[in-house]
Motif scaffolding. Structure first.
Motif, PDB file in Angstrom:
ATOM      1  N   MET A   1      16.605  70.438 -19.227  1.00 15.16           N
ATOM      2  CA  MET A   1      16.740  70.175 -17.794  1.00 15.16           C
ATOM      3  C   MET A   1      17.744  69.066 -17.532  1.00 15.16           C
ATOM      4  O   MET A   1      18.573  69.148 -16.621  1.00 15.16           O
ATOM      5  CB  MET A   1      15.383  69.795 -17.216  1.00 15.16           C
ATOM      6  CG  MET A   1      14.460  70.967 -16.970  1.00 15.16           C
ATOM      7  SD  MET A   1      14.833  71.805 -15.421  1.00 15.16           S
ATOM      8  CE  MET A   1      14.304  70.550 -14.256  1.00 15.16           C
TER       9      MET A   1
ATOM     10  N   GLU B   1      21.194  69.556 -15.397  1.00 16.04           N
ATOM     11  CA  GLU B   1      21.377  68.825 -14.149  1.00 16.04           C
ATOM     12  C   GLU B   1      22.565  67.870 -14.222  1.00 16.04           C
ATOM     13  O   GLU B   1      23.192  67.579 -13.191  1.00 16.04           O
ATOM     14  CB  GLU B   1      20.086  68.095 -13.778  1.00 16.04           C
ATOM     15  CG  GLU B   1      18.987  69.068 -13.354  1.00 16.04           C
ATOM     16  CD  GLU B   1      17.662  68.406 -13.049  1.00 16.04           C
ATOM     17  OE1 GLU B   1      17.528  67.191 -13.322  1.00 16.04           O
ATOM     18  OE2 GLU B   1      16.755  69.096 -12.541  1.00 16.04           O
TER      19      GLU B   1
ATOM     20  N   ARG C   1      17.685  76.608 -14.450  1.00 14.67           N
ATOM     21  CA  ARG C   1      17.128  75.346 -13.966  1.00 14.67           C
ATOM     22  C   ARG C   1      15.891  75.597 -13.097  1.00 14.67           C
ATOM     23  O   ARG C   1      14.872  74.908 -13.252  1.00 14.67           O
ATOM     24  CB  ARG C   1      18.177  74.581 -13.158  1.00 14.67           C
ATOM     25  CG  ARG C   1      17.645  73.301 -12.530  1.00 14.67           C
ATOM     26  CD  ARG C   1      18.696  72.565 -11.717  1.00 14.67           C
ATOM     27  NE  ARG C   1      18.048  71.485 -10.980  1.00 14.67           N
ATOM     28  CZ  ARG C   1      17.499  71.633  -9.774  1.00 14.67           C
ATOM     29  NH1 ARG C   1      17.558  72.799  -9.152  1.00 14.67           N
ATOM     30  NH2 ARG C   1      16.927  70.614  -9.180  1.00 14.67           N
TER      31      ARG C   1
END
Length: 206
Positions: free
Chosen positions: A98, A102, A113
């Motif tokens: 993650m 991001e 995501r």
């Protein structure tokens, strides 16, 4: 708890098995390899309600099996057999994956995501095995892109099965750890790649 029960869904691709050439660097690989890496296999475009400018960022990923199956149904005629594969990742690597996603895309609703934000179990299907994947700049590279399978055999005594996938999460994690530890070295991969194990499952698109 089984290996699959240790994993959560990340996303789906719809497309074709990779068929390595019989010469050069792929000569010793199987004739067909199931992979979710778009640098090796050809995939169908995403069938999603997204802005046109997002297509290139999100491709080839679908968030749901329904979206992937729709892509198959709307695909132009092709002599090759189309399949739907899911990628699921161990719960232990979700936070790191993650973070790197991001860092690349911020809070945009990329299918992978979004699935990791709302984790669900691996959906029913035919388990093909574990692929070791490396994420960098929005791309998921296969361990075969860098022939890490040969290093795994030499350094760890780990060999893939008949489809060039690994049979256990433990083996896949050990290979991913080896690749991450060797980043930036002369026989390693770029420093920016984050390697992780991924369970590959095939699904019925009907």
């Amino acid at each position: 708890m089984t290996d699959a029960e240790n994993c959560v869904l990340a996303g789906f691709v719809a497309g074709f098995c990779w068929t390595p050439g019989r010469e050069g660097w792929t000569a010793d690989l199987p004739s067909a390899v199931p992979t979710v890496s778009d640098c090796l296999a050809d995939f169908l475009p995403a069938d999603q309600d997204i802005e046109p400018w997002q297509q290139s960022l999100f491709a080839p990923w679908h968030r749901t099996l329904r979206q992937a199956a729709n892509a198959v149904r709307h695909a132009p005629a092709d002599p090759r057999t189309v399949h739907v594969l899911s990628m699921s990742v161990p719960t232990a690597v979700v936070a790191e994956l993650m973070t790197v996603i991001e860092e690349w895309i911020d809070d945009l609703p990329h299918p992978v995501r979004m699935n990791l934000v709302h984790p669900t179990a691996v959906p029913p299907g035919t388990t093909r095995g574990f692929e070791v994947l490396g994420f960098i700049d929005g791309r998921f590279h296969s361990w075969l892109c860098y022939r890490l399978d040969t290093q795994a055999s030499t350094k760890l005594g780990i060999r893939p099965g008949s489809a060039a996938l690994l049979t256990t999460l433990d083996d896949a994690q050990r290979v991913a750890d080896m690749a991450n530890d060797n980043r930036g070295n002369h026989d390693g991969t770029p420093l920016d790649v984050t390697w992780f194990p991924a369970l590959i499952t095939e699904h019925d698109a009907d």
